[in-house]
Every structure is written in C-alpha cells, then in structure tokens.
Design a protein around this motif. Structure first.
Motif, PDB file in Angstrom:
ATOM      1  N   GLY A  27      -7.110  -3.763 -33.187  1.00 46.33           N
ATOM      2  CA  GLY A  27      -5.662  -3.301 -32.683  1.00 46.33           C
ATOM      3  C   GLY A  27      -5.485  -3.850 -31.272  1.00 46.33           C
ATOM      4  O   GLY A  27      -4.294  -4.439 -31.169  1.00 46.33           O
ATOM      5  N   ALA A  28      -6.083  -3.788 -30.309  1.00 49.15           N
ATOM      6  CA  ALA A  28      -5.822  -4.178 -29.070  1.00 49.15           C
ATOM      7  C   ALA A  28      -5.740  -5.611 -28.764  1.00 49.15           C
ATOM      8  O   ALA A  28      -4.893  -6.458 -28.045  1.00 49.15           O
ATOM      9  CB  ALA A  28      -6.972  -3.752 -28.126  1.00 49.15           C
ATOM     10  N   ALA A  29      -6.822  -6.564 -29.573  1.00 49.87           N
ATOM     11  CA  ALA A  29      -6.663  -7.854 -29.565  1.00 49.87           C
ATOM     12  C   ALA A  29      -5.191  -8.452 -30.199  1.00 49.87           C
ATOM     13  O   ALA A  29      -4.494  -9.156 -29.533  1.00 49.87           O
ATOM     14  CB  ALA A  29      -7.635  -8.248 -30.232  1.00 49.87           C
ATOM     15  N   LEU A  30      -4.849  -7.876 -31.397  1.00 43.76           N
ATOM     16  CA  LEU A  30      -3.778  -8.283 -32.081  1.00 43.76           C
ATOM     17  C   LEU A  30      -2.461  -7.867 -31.028  1.00 43.76           C
ATOM     18  O   LEU A  30      -1.614  -8.949 -30.961  1.00 43.76           O
ATOM     19  CB  LEU A  30      -3.642  -7.532 -33.310  1.00 43.76           C
ATOM     20  CG  LEU A  30      -4.806  -7.888 -34.412  1.00 43.76           C
ATOM     21  CD1 LEU A  30      -4.375  -6.870 -35.643  1.00 43.76           C
ATOM     22  CD2 LEU A  30      -4.408  -9.255 -34.895  1.00 43.76           C
ATOM     23  N   VAL A  31      -2.274  -6.756 -30.587  1.00 42.97           N
ATOM     24  CA  VAL A  31      -1.233  -6.626 -29.676  1.00 42.97           C
ATOM     25  C   VAL A  31      -1.239  -7.448 -28.417  1.00 42.97           C
ATOM     26  O   VAL A  31       0.109  -7.781 -27.917  1.00 42.97           O
ATOM     27  CB  VAL A  31      -1.362  -4.886 -29.502  1.00 42.97           C
ATOM     28  CG1 VAL A  31      -0.056  -4.786 -28.423  1.00 42.97           C
ATOM     29  CG2 VAL A  31      -1.206  -4.075 -30.654  1.00 42.97           C
ATOM     30  N   LEU A  32      -2.243  -7.526 -27.613  1.00 38.85           N
ATOM     31  CA  LEU A  32      -2.137  -8.140 -26.533  1.00 38.85           C
ATOM     32  C   LEU A  32      -1.996  -9.868 -26.849  1.00 38.85           C
ATOM     33  O   LEU A  32      -1.471 -10.472 -25.822  1.00 38.85           O
ATOM     34  CB  LEU A  32      -3.467  -8.095 -25.795  1.00 38.85           C
ATOM     35  CG  LEU A  32      -3.844  -6.835 -25.133  1.00 38.85           C
ATOM     36  CD1 LEU A  32      -5.325  -6.623 -24.738  1.00 38.85           C
ATOM     37  CD2 LEU A  32      -2.997  -6.842 -23.966  1.00 38.85           C
ATOM     38  N   LEU A  33      -2.659 -10.282 -28.046  1.00 37.27           N
ATOM     39  CA  LEU A  33      -2.381 -11.636 -28.128  1.00 37.27           C
ATOM     40  C   LEU A  33      -0.874 -11.985 -28.587  1.00 37.27           C
ATOM     41  O   LEU A  33      -0.275 -13.021 -28.150  1.00 37.27           O
ATOM     42  CB  LEU A  33      -3.256 -12.307 -29.476  1.00 37.27           C
ATOM     43  CG  LEU A  33      -4.439 -12.388 -29.032  1.00 37.27           C
ATOM     44  CD1 LEU A  33      -5.479 -12.693 -30.352  1.00 37.27           C
ATOM     45  CD2 LEU A  33      -5.031 -13.405 -28.074  1.00 37.27           C
TER      46      LEU A  33
END
Length: 272
Positions: A27-33
């Motif tokens: 979830g963090a990766a998707l939002v940050l990307l």
C-alpha cells in the motif's frame, strides 16, 4: 501511526501478521509511487542500492514487529523493540546530559510498556530482531535524507518500498482472503498510508534537521502517544506507573532537545 496499527489488528483475524506487513508495504509503495513518480536516476546505481536497502530493512522491521505482537503482549514487544533506538541514541551520546536523558527515556519506556517476562521465546526473538532493524532504519534513514545522489528522500522512499514489496513478495502467500474482499483490501492500503506513508515521510523531514541520536530519543514519544491515543480513543486509563513513565519520557526528550537547541540545533555527531 496508531490508527494504522488498529487497522492491522483487525486484519490479523483474516491475514497472517507477516502478510499484513507485506500489504502495508504494498500500500505504501503504490501511494508513494503515484505521488512522487521517481525519476530514472532513482532506479539505478547507488540511489537504487541505498533506497532498496532502506526499504527492505524498514519493511523487515515491520514484519518482525507484527510477528512479535502476534506472540507477545503489545507492551512487552514495544519495550523490547525500543532497545534499537535507545542503543542508537546511546552510541551518539557525548555528555552527562545525554546519558541522563537516555536513562529517563529508558525508565519511561519500561514503565509505559509494563515489561513482562511472560511470553514465547520466539516472540522475544522477533521483538529483538525488530529492535535491530529499527536501529538500522534510523541510520539508513539519515543517509537517505541527506544523500548527495541527486535523488530526494521522498523519491527514495517510493523506490525503497517498491523494492521491498518485490523482495518480500513470498509473504503475499499469507494474504489470500484480502484479494476477494474490497473491505480487507481497503484496510490493507489504509495500514500502508497511515503507518508508513505519513509517518515515514515526516521522518524524512525531521531527519534532515536533527542528528540520529536526537531523533532516536524523540522516537521515545511513541509509547507516550500510544498511551494518549488509548485513553482518548479506546478509553484505556493509564496506570500510575504508566503516568510516571510518560512524564519520564517527556522529561528525557526535553532534556536532550534543550541540549541540541543550546548547541544551535545541531546534533554533536552530525556534520553541518
């Protein structure tokens, strides 16, 4: 941070602790990307190596901590995990004032967490490994924040969690029920945003301005914050020991912070 922890606890009924940690990373990766869209330079060479190492260590810390709290009382796991940041602060300490601050923080954390000897040896091992990973997070986080690679710390966060999501992808095997439930998927993404994106982004801002030792002591506010959230949101009234612990932590943070301010806001172990 602790709203995210509440979401994680809800997910433990359906998903393994390590699976929840992986969902948090995803979830963090998707939002940050989606937010940062890191440039090509962030995906190669030294920037990629530094960001990837930071991301894997951070995600590993979350996996270990979730596995610990699945086997130990939360307070015990938190107290054991704080060995990491306290050790970093101790290494960076230079004077009696620093030592006094660390003693206050250590006592405060122990009182708030209400450390118990009960629990599984495996849970204790997971918590201590999480402590080591937390120490690594502080050291690597400082390097990411101040790296002269031409890539911002925020872009490195996005790359780091993307790398960690791939490296730790075998943990996705424990997330089966999530893919058939929109509600569980939303909770998983919520854990990533609340427990990773927001606090770790703020960490990058703070780490640019303070040294590792001072940052590690400031982290000791987390159990005090948890106690406050428990009181306001969950109606958990702190015991007398916890109340004294909160005061000890706040006193330790104030003592260490006032020392940093007296020296011009610069931690003694960090260059200008």
């Amino acid at each position: 941070m602790y709203l995210g922890a509440a979401f994680a606890v809800w997910l433990f009924d359906e998903v393994s602790p390590s699976g929840v940690a992986w969902l948090r990373c995803l979830g963090a990766a998707l939002v940050l990307l989606a937010w940062r869209r890191p440039p090509r330079a962030a995906w190669r060479g030294r920037p990629l190596l530094l960001a990837g190492t930071f991301g894997v260590v951070t995600a590993g810390m979350n996996v270990l901590f979730y596995e610990a709290i699945a086997r130990l009382p939360l307070g015990t796991a938190v107290a054991l995990e704080f060995v990491g940041p306290v050790a970093v602060a101790a290494i960076g300490s230079r004077g009696r004032r620093d030592v006094a601050a660390l003693v206050l923080v250590a006592v405060g954390v122990a009182l708030i967490a209400d450390v118990q000897l009960a629990g599984s040896p495996l849970g204790v091992l997971f918590a201590l490994l999480a402590a080591a990973a937390w120490a690594g997070y502080i050291v690597l986080g400082k390097r990411v924040a101040l790296a002269d690679t031409g890539v911002s710390g925020f872009d490195s966060l996005a790359v780091g969690f993307a790398v960690a999501t791939v490296v730790l992808s075998p943990l996705a095997l424990g997330t089966g029920p999530v893919w058939g439930s929109g509600e569980l998927m939303l909770l998983g993404i919520g854990v990533g945003v609340l427990s990773t994106v927001i606090p770790y982004t703020l960490d990058q801002i703070v780490l640019r301005r303070v040294g590792r030792a001072r940052f590690a002591v400031l982290l000791a506010l987390l159990p005090a914050t948890a106690t406050a959230v428990g009181l306001l949101v969950l109606g958990q009234v702190p015991t007398a020991g916890e109340g004294i612990g909160i005061l000890a932590v706040v006193a330790g943070v104030a003592l260490r912070s006032s020392e940093g301010s007296r020296k011009g806001g610069q931690s003694p172990e960090e260059p200008p």
